[in-house]
Write a protein that holds these residues in place. Structure first.
Motif, PDB file in Angstrom:
ATOM      1  N   ALA A  23       0.554  -1.327   0.098  1.00 41.72           N
ATOM      2  CA  ALA A  23       0.105  -0.534  -0.026  1.00 41.72           C
ATOM      3  C   ALA A  23       0.447   0.916  -0.313  1.00 41.72           C
ATOM      4  O   ALA A  23       0.237   1.943  -1.155  1.00 41.72           O
ATOM      5  CB  ALA A  23      -0.958  -0.259   0.909  1.00 41.72           C
ATOM      6  N   VAL A  24       2.090   1.380   0.705  1.00 37.99           N
ATOM      7  CA  VAL A  24       2.709   2.141   0.661  1.00 37.99           C
ATOM      8  C   VAL A  24       3.871   2.815  -0.662  1.00 37.99           C
ATOM      9  O   VAL A  24       3.822   3.806  -1.448  1.00 37.99           O
ATOM     10  CB  VAL A  24       4.076   2.138   2.059  1.00 37.99           C
ATOM     11  N   GLU A  25       3.415   2.028  -1.367  1.00 40.99           N
ATOM     12  CA  GLU A  25       4.810   1.454  -2.738  1.00 40.99           C
ATOM     13  C   GLU A  25       3.419   2.480  -3.438  1.00 40.99           C
ATOM     14  O   GLU A  25       3.890   3.280  -4.320  1.00 40.99           O
ATOM     15  CB  GLU A  25       4.509  -0.292  -3.060  1.00 40.99           C
ATOM     16  N   ILE A  26       2.167   2.071  -3.328  1.00 45.25           N
ATOM     17  CA  ILE A  26       1.963   1.505  -4.412  1.00 45.25           C
ATOM     18  C   ILE A  26       0.969   3.916  -4.424  1.00 45.25           C
ATOM     19  O   ILE A  26       0.806   4.748  -5.028  1.00 45.25           O
ATOM     20  CB  ILE A  26      -0.182   1.433  -4.448  1.00 45.25           C
ATOM     21  N   THR A  27       0.572   4.269  -3.380  1.00 46.02           N
ATOM     22  CA  THR A  27       0.689   5.578  -2.377  1.00 46.02           C
ATOM     23  C   THR A  27       1.734   7.141  -2.554  1.00 46.02           C
ATOM     24  O   THR A  27       1.696   7.719  -3.383  1.00 46.02           O
ATOM     25  CB  THR A  27       0.415   5.446  -0.714  1.00 46.02           C
ATOM     26  N   LEU A  28       3.361   6.359  -2.839  1.00 43.52           N
ATOM     27  CA  LEU A  28       3.999   6.470  -3.323  1.00 43.52           C
ATOM     28  C   LEU A  28       4.241   7.264  -4.351  1.00 43.52           C
ATOM     29  O   LEU A  28       4.849   8.172  -4.849  1.00 43.52           O
ATOM     30  CB  LEU A  28       5.535   5.618  -2.920  1.00 43.52           C
ATOM     31  N   GLN A  29       3.874   6.423  -5.574  1.00 37.04           N
ATOM     32  CA  GLN A  29       3.450   6.698  -6.762  1.00 37.04           C
ATOM     33  C   GLN A  29       1.997   7.443  -7.235  1.00 37.04           C
ATOM     34  O   GLN A  29       1.880   7.433  -8.502  1.00 37.04           O
ATOM     35  CB  GLN A  29       3.140   5.452  -8.253  1.00 37.04           C
ATOM     36  N   ALA A  30       1.034   8.062  -6.435  1.00 29.71           N
ATOM     37  CA  ALA A  30       0.090   8.150  -6.563  1.00 29.71           C
ATOM     38  C   ALA A  30      -0.120  10.260  -6.850  1.00 29.71           C
ATOM     39  O   ALA A  30       0.806  10.968  -6.734  1.00 29.71           O
ATOM     40  CB  ALA A  30      -0.803   8.976  -5.448  1.00 29.71           C
ATOM     41  N   ASP A  31      -0.475   9.968  -8.038  1.00 28.81           N
ATOM     42  CA  ASP A  31       0.013  12.038  -8.754  1.00 28.81           C
ATOM     43  C   ASP A  31      -1.613  12.777  -8.258  1.00 28.81           C
ATOM     44  O   ASP A  31      -1.735  13.749  -8.247  1.00 28.81           O
ATOM     45  CB  ASP A  31      -0.780  11.544 -10.436  1.00 28.81           C
ATOM     46  N   ILE A  32      -2.798  11.816  -7.814  1.00 25.19           N
ATOM     47  CA  ILE A  32      -3.683  11.914  -7.050  1.00 25.19           C
ATOM     48  C   ILE A  32      -4.133  11.671  -5.909  1.00 25.19           C
ATOM     49  O   ILE A  32      -3.861   9.936  -6.257  1.00 25.19           O
ATOM     50  CB  ILE A  32      -4.825  12.482  -8.157  1.00 25.19           C
ATOM     51  N   LEU A  33      -4.935  11.739  -4.990  1.00 29.48           N
ATOM     52  CA  LEU A  33      -4.761  11.226  -3.762  1.00 29.48           C
ATOM     53  C   LEU A  33      -5.623  11.714  -3.205  1.00 29.48           C
ATOM     54  O   LEU A  33      -6.379  12.911  -3.596  1.00 29.48           O
ATOM     55  CB  LEU A  33      -3.735  10.776  -2.224  1.00 29.48           C
ATOM     56  N   VAL A  34      -7.401  10.569  -2.889  1.00 26.20           N
ATOM     57  CA  VAL A  34      -8.832  10.587  -2.571  1.00 26.20           C
ATOM     58  C   VAL A  34      -8.511   9.874  -1.347  1.00 26.20           C
ATOM     59  O   VAL A  34      -8.389   8.759  -1.490  1.00 26.20           O
ATOM     60  CB  VAL A  34      -9.493  10.398  -3.546  1.00 26.20           C
ATOM     61  N   ILE A  35      -9.582  10.304  -0.733  1.00 30.01           N
ATOM     62  CA  ILE A  35      -9.322  10.100   1.001  1.00 30.01           C
ATOM     63  C   ILE A  35     -11.213   9.663   1.105  1.00 30.01           C
ATOM     64  O   ILE A  35     -11.778  10.690   0.761  1.00 30.01           O
ATOM     65  CB  ILE A  35      -9.066  10.942   1.624  1.00 30.01           C
ATOM     66  N   ILE A  36     -11.637   8.364   1.386  1.00 24.97           N
ATOM     67  CA  ILE A  36     -13.317   8.657   0.430  1.00 24.97           C
ATOM     68  C   ILE A  36     -13.543   7.883   2.323  1.00 24.97           C
ATOM     69  O   ILE A  36     -13.383   6.836   2.737  1.00 24.97           O
ATOM     70  CB  ILE A  36     -13.685   8.102   0.017  1.00 24.97           C
ATOM     71  N   GLY A  37     -14.585   8.300   2.890  1.00 26.60           N
ATOM     72  CA  GLY A  37     -15.411   7.436   4.366  1.00 26.60           C
ATOM     73  C   GLY A  37     -14.181   6.989   6.046  1.00 26.60           C
ATOM     74  O   GLY A  37     -15.014   5.941   5.718  1.00 26.60           O
ATOM     75  N   THR A  38     -13.392   7.454   4.984  1.00 31.35           N
ATOM     76  CA  THR A  38     -12.609   6.619   6.278  1.00 31.35           C
ATOM     77  C   THR A  38     -11.962   8.778   7.246  1.00 31.35           C
ATOM     78  O   THR A  38     -12.103   9.338   7.166  1.00 31.35           O
ATOM     79  CB  THR A  38     -10.885   6.338   6.175  1.00 31.35           C
ATOM     80  N   SER A  39     -12.454   7.893   8.556  1.00 28.86           N
ATOM     81  CA  SER A  39     -11.782   9.099   9.842  1.00 28.86           C
ATOM     82  C   SER A  39     -10.495   9.713  10.053  1.00 28.86           C
ATOM     83  O   SER A  39     -10.627  10.233  10.109  1.00 28.86           O
ATOM     84  CB  SER A  39     -11.948   8.261  11.325  1.00 28.86           C
ATOM     85  N   MET A  40      -9.246   8.365   9.205  1.00 32.90           N
ATOM     86  CA  MET A  40      -8.151   8.677   9.230  1.00 32.90           C
ATOM     87  C   MET A  40      -7.525   8.727  10.542  1.00 32.90           C
ATOM     88  O   MET A  40      -7.032   8.926  11.096  1.00 32.90           O
ATOM     89  CB  MET A  40      -7.774   9.806   8.787  1.00 32.90           C
ATOM     90  N   GLN A  41      -7.969   7.332  11.097  1.00 33.66           N
ATOM     91  CA  GLN A  41      -7.860   7.537  12.513  1.00 33.66           C
ATOM     92  C   GLN A  41      -7.270   5.962  12.923  1.00 33.66           C
ATOM     93  O   GLN A  41      -7.135   5.561  13.934  1.00 33.66           O
ATOM     94  CB  GLN A  41      -9.449   7.296  13.812  1.00 33.66           C
TER      95      GLN A  41
END
Length: 226
Positions: free
Chosen positions: A156-174
């Motif tokens: 997941a970290v590997e994928i996130t590092l390559q993001a041109d755009i990041l979208v966060i939906i429906g999670t409190s990020m907690q």
């Protein structure tokens, strides 16, 4: 070349399909203490209770369908290279047509051996005591419980590092370690946060756009902005 859109999703995206969110405000999950039904210790203490809890979740999952937010994310694959990293254990992203989905916390429609974690099987019926793998060990839900490692976190970290755009939906990020993924995007990456009650500090990120809405209509707004 298509831009890479990485989407982090949590319980809020599936709530509109009728799936209950992770736990109620009192911290109980269907009246149970979280650790009774979602920890290795709970499973050892009362395997029947734990299996029954997930059997109910699985039955419910098979009765619901993807909602507009799931379908919108699948549609975005025509314009972007979309990677979904979900904390959800349902298969609604896949049923909506998304082709690159990573389940950080496991999958409800799979089971695995209690002896050999590499023995994983697709499973749609109830798991009963006495259901065993080919090595004759009891089967358990293919779910990451509290106190267990998150084996796909590195991916997941590997994928996130390559993001041109990041979208966060429906999670409190907690919920960690999933919440830490936002730290891996580069400082100038645009971040879109869709949530009816966004508990996030707008000043914490350079390029944060908050869409204060539920997932279905929030993703409509997102598509118009992209």
């Amino acid at each position: 070349m298509k831009k890479r859109l990485v989407v982090l999703t949590g319980a809020g995206i599936s709530a509109e399909s009728g799936l209950k969110t992770f736990r109620d405000a009192d911290g109980l999950w269907e009246g149970h203490d979280i650790y009774e039904v979602a920890s290795p210790e709970g499973f050892r203490a009362n395997p029947e209770l734990v299996l029954d809890f997930y059997n109910q979740r699985r039955r419910q999952l098979l009765e619901v369908t993807p909602n507009k937010a799931h379908l919108n994310l699948a549609d975005l694959e025509s314009t972007f290279e979309v990677n979904i990293i979900t904390q959800n254990v349902d298969d609604l992203h896949e049923r909506a047509g998304s082709t690159n989905v990573l389940h950080l916390h496991g999958e409800l429609l799979k089971v695995r051996s209690t002896k050999n974690e590499n023995l994983v099987y697709s499973w749609k019926k109830d798991i009963l005591l006495g259901d065993v793998c080919e090595e004759n060990a009891q089967l358990r839900p293919h779910i990451v419980w509290f106190g267990e490692d998150v084996p796909l976190l590195e991916k997941a970290v590997e994928i996130t590092l390559q993001a041109d755009i990041l979208v966060i939906i429906g999670t409190s990020m907690q919920v960690y370690p999933a919440a830490s993924l936002v730290d891996y995007v580069t400082s100038n990456t645009p971040i879109y946060f869709i949530d009816p009650n966004p508990a996030v500090n707008k000043n914490a990120f350079n390029n944060l756009t908050i869409i204060k809405d539920v997932a279905s209509t929030g993703t409509d707004t997102l598509i118009s902005m992209l």
